[in-house]
Design a protein around this motif. Structure first.
Motif, mmCIF file in Angstrom:
data_model
loop_
_atom_site.group_PDB
_atom_site.id
_atom_site.type_symbol
_atom_site.label_atom_id
_atom_site.label_comp_id
_atom_site.label_asym_id
_atom_site.label_seq_id
_atom_site.Cartn_x
_atom_site.Cartn_y
_atom_site.Cartn_z
ATOM 1 N N PHE A 153 0.823 -1.208 0.000
ATOM 2 C CA PHE A 153 0.000 0.000 0.000
ATOM 3 C C PHE A 153 0.860 1.262 0.000
ATOM 4 C CE2 PHE A 153 -3.159 -3.075 1.658
ATOM 5 C CZ PHE A 153 -4.103 -2.904 0.665
ATOM 6 N N SER A 154 2.072 1.174 0.509
ATOM 7 C CA SER A 154 3.002 2.292 0.363
ATOM 8 C C SER A 154 3.369 2.487 -1.101
ATOM 9 C CB SER A 154 4.264 2.041 1.197
ATOM 10 O OG SER A 154 3.964 1.947 2.573
ATOM 11 N N LEU A 155 3.433 1.385 -1.830
ATOM 12 C CA LEU A 155 3.699 1.460 -3.265
ATOM 13 C C LEU A 155 2.542 2.145 -3.994
ATOM 14 C CD1 LEU A 155 5.661 0.603 -5.534
ATOM 15 C CD2 LEU A 155 4.358 -1.515 -5.725
ATOM 16 N N VAL A 156 1.317 1.871 -3.570
ATOM 17 C CA VAL A 156 0.160 2.544 -4.163
ATOM 18 C C VAL A 156 0.246 4.048 -3.903
ATOM 19 C CG1 VAL A 156 -2.354 2.747 -4.131
ATOM 20 C CG2 VAL A 156 -1.287 0.493 -3.953
ATOM 21 N N HIS A 157 0.613 4.424 -2.684
ATOM 22 C CA HIS A 157 0.769 5.851 -2.369
ATOM 23 C C HIS A 157 1.851 6.479 -3.248
ATOM 24 C CE1 HIS A 157 1.493 9.584 -0.232
ATOM 25 N NE2 HIS A 157 2.738 9.212 -0.030
ATOM 26 N N SER A 158 2.965 5.783 -3.413
ATOM 27 C CA SER A 158 4.049 6.309 -4.246
ATOM 28 C C SER A 158 3.595 6.474 -5.690
ATOM 29 C CB SER A 158 5.264 5.382 -4.173
ATOM 30 O OG SER A 158 5.727 5.264 -2.845
ATOM 31 N N PHE A 159 2.784 5.546 -6.166
ATOM 32 C CA PHE A 159 2.245 5.650 -7.519
ATOM 33 C C PHE A 159 1.382 6.908 -7.664
ATOM 34 C CE2 PHE A 159 -1.547 4.837 -10.139
ATOM 35 C CZ PHE A 159 -0.955 4.803 -11.394
ATOM 36 N N TRP A 214 -4.335 11.794 1.549
ATOM 37 C CA TRP A 214 -5.244 10.756 2.027
ATOM 38 C C TRP A 214 -4.554 9.385 1.999
ATOM 39 C CZ3 TRP A 214 -9.186 9.942 4.937
ATOM 40 C CH2 TRP A 214 -10.010 8.818 4.794
ATOM 41 N N SER A 215 -3.893 9.073 0.889
ATOM 42 C CA SER A 215 -3.205 7.783 0.796
ATOM 43 C C SER A 215 -2.036 7.720 1.775
ATOM 44 C CB SER A 215 -2.716 7.549 -0.636
ATOM 45 O OG SER A 215 -1.883 8.615 -1.079
ATOM 46 N N HIS A 216 -1.398 8.843 2.016
ATOM 47 C CA HIS A 216 -0.324 8.931 3.015
ATOM 48 C C HIS A 216 -0.856 8.565 4.397
ATOM 49 C CE1 HIS A 216 2.541 11.980 5.238
ATOM 50 N NE2 HIS A 216 2.545 10.778 5.799
ATOM 51 N N VAL A 217 -1.967 9.162 4.790
ATOM 52 C CA VAL A 217 -2.558 8.907 6.108
ATOM 53 C C VAL A 217 -2.985 7.447 6.242
ATOM 54 C CG1 VAL A 217 -4.544 9.444 7.574
ATOM 55 C CG2 VAL A 217 -3.278 11.300 6.475
#
Length: 281
Positions: A153-159, A214-217
């Motif tokens: 999910f960190s990869l999704v945020h990075s994307f 939002w994705s960061h949080v």
């Protein structure tokens, strides 16, 4: 961070006695040597997610500006100025008002960012449900013990960050506004200058910035919620209520877990101490 201490040359340690090796508990052995199958599956999933992210980025960045950019004219600063009596002081808004209100890009994000936004919003909820309602289930433990689930999910945020940064036409303006949020001069006026809050409100008008934050949080909430869950599993502490609050409102869930640890006599979680060599450095 402390540099690694030089490798010490020492006499080879004696091999453990067969009896001592036999006394090692199966759970400890499993903890030291995670299943190769799960590590292989996680690695394949990570590679697939990276490949998918690259494809989506390539497809989305080529057409996002032409098809998804808002067609209406930008609103005037006068129309965006808040009414009197708003929670943020009028003086603070005056400092950033007429120009800064228009800095955040209000263009819609590419469709791939919206898809990634939905993925990181809804898929982790299944993991939260497992940690809250089925904390002792073997499937929950196998999913949450490795760090891979948080890394994915960190990869999704990075994307999302990469895609927004490559398509947002006002990146420099947004970055300038973000610098106002962390203006070091506010340290001298903490009780009177509220312009950082006003700048953050401006940035929240940007769909790209909202998607990133939002994705960061959500990614960090999952990281902390997983840590609370694993601490409870290791020390036999009930964590469903703390994990639930961590998902809903973040830090209060961590405080609730600390209070539960103290009330049950388990004590606060402890970290492994630094070695003597690191302390001397």
């Amino acid at each position: 961070k402390n540099p690694r201490s030089p490798t010490m040359i020492a006499a080879p340690a004696a091999a453990p006695a067969p009896a001592a090796a036999a006394m090692a508990s199966p759970s400890r052995l499993r903890q030291r040597a995670p299943s190769r199958r799960w590590r292989s599956v996680a690695a394949v999933a990570a590679a697939a997610a990276m490949a998918l992210g690259s494809c989506l980025a390539f497809c989305g960045t080529s057409s996002s500006r032409a098809t998804l950019r808002g067609s209406g004219p930008a609103p005037s600063a006068a129309n965006l100025r808040p009414a009197a009596g708003h929670g943020v002081s009028a003086a603070a808004l005056g400092e950033v008002g007429d120009i800064a209100m228009l800095l955040a890009s209000t263009d819609p994000t590419p469709a791939v960012v919206s898809v990634a936004f939905n993925i990181i919003t809804f898929l982790p909820q299944n993991l939260w449900l497992l940690m809250v309602f089925l904390p002792g289930w073997s499937v929950t433990r196998k999913l949450m013990e490795p760090l891979w689930v948080v890394l994915l999910f960190s990869l999704v945020h990075s994307f999302i960050v990469f895609n927004v940064a490559s398509t947002n036409p006002d990146n420099m303006a947004d970055f300038t506004e973000l610098l106002k949020v962390f203006d070091p001069r506010i340290n001298l006026e903490l009780l009177s200058n509220f312009s950082p809050q006003a700048s953050m409100m401006n940035l929240m008008k940007s769909p790209g910035f909202v998607s990133e934050e939002w994705s960061h949080v959500l990614a960090w909430d999952l990281f902390v919620g997983r840590w609370i869950y694993l601490d409870g599993q290791r020390r036999g502490i009930f964590t469903s209520h703390s994990v639930l609050f961590c998902n809903l409102i973040g830090p209060p869930g961590l405080l609730l877990h600390a209070a539960t640890c103290l009330l049950t006599g388990k004590g606060l979680p402890t970290e492994a101490p630094l070695s003597d060599e690191q302390d001397r450095q």
